[in-house]
Design an enzyme around this catalytic site. Structure first.
Site, mmCIF file in Angstrom:
data_model
loop_
_atom_site.group_PDB
_atom_site.id
_atom_site.type_symbol
_atom_site.label_atom_id
_atom_site.label_comp_id
_atom_site.label_asym_id
_atom_site.label_seq_id
_atom_site.Cartn_x
_atom_site.Cartn_y
_atom_site.Cartn_z
ATOM 1 C CB CYS A 254 59.863 38.327 36.757
ATOM 2 S SG CYS A 254 60.107 39.037 34.743
ATOM 3 C CD GLU B 90 66.846 28.683 31.444
ATOM 4 O OE1 GLU B 90 67.429 27.826 31.481
ATOM 5 O OE2 GLU B 90 65.888 28.821 32.422
ATOM 6 C CD GLU C 297 55.563 35.510 32.535
ATOM 7 O OE1 GLU C 297 56.637 35.030 31.826
ATOM 8 O OE2 GLU C 297 55.327 35.691 33.557
ATOM 9 C CB CYS D 130 60.052 35.874 30.764
ATOM 10 S SG CYS D 130 61.114 36.529 32.097
HETATM 11 ZN ZN LIG Z 1 59.519 37.597 33.298
#
Ligand SMILES: [Zn+2]
Length: 148
Positions: A96, A45, A56, A54
């Site tokens: 996401c 973050e 991923e 993220c």
């Molecule tokens: Zn994501």
């Protein structure tokens, strides 16, 4: 190929390296190549919230550097409370929409319907999907074949 449980455990361990001071939600991702090589990543973050990365994407970047997106075969994602010695959480965490798009890019480069294993933080519950099910009719490099 490694056992699914092993890949999930690698994702859970990676989540403990997350930098998530704002959400407190740690996510880890482990990516296995067609040759069985595994790389990991965690979410990162930022005080400028929208710049967060993220897990991923972090792992896909590691995969690109280690063996190339065209060799991505399987992906495990896990998320939850990473403040303790082990990741905790009841809900199965799925990628996401943005990450599904990026996984699709790797999948189309690899020519594989990449397997995505989503798990809860505790590692006790999983679901396995193909990327084609997570982002049906997704736009990817295959759509650009007719470009000039
Ligand atoms: Zn994501």
């Amino acid at each position: 190929m490694s056992d699914i449980t092993d890949l999930v455990e690698r994702a859970r361990a990676a989540a403990l390296r997350a930098y998530a001071p704002y959400s407190g939600f740690s996510v880890g991702c482990a990516i296995e190549s067609v040759d069985g090589e595994i790389v990991t990543g965690a979410n990162m973050e930022n005080a400028c919230y929208r710049l967060g990365v993220c897990a991923e994407i972090a792992a896909l970047t590691a995969a690109q550097a280690a063996f190339g997106l065209e060799r991505v075969a399987r992906i495990a994602v896990s998320g939850g409370d990473g403040s303790g010695a082990a990741l905790k959480g009841e809900s199965v965490v799925t990628s996401c929409g943005g990450c599904r798009q990026s996984i699709l890019e790797a999948a189309q480069r690899a020519g594989l319907d990449v397997e995505v294993i989503s798990s809860n933080g505790d590692g006790t519950r999983t679901r396995t999907d193909r990327i084609s099910a997570l982002i049906p009719h997704g736009f990817g490099p295959d759509n650009l074949r007719d470009s000039g």
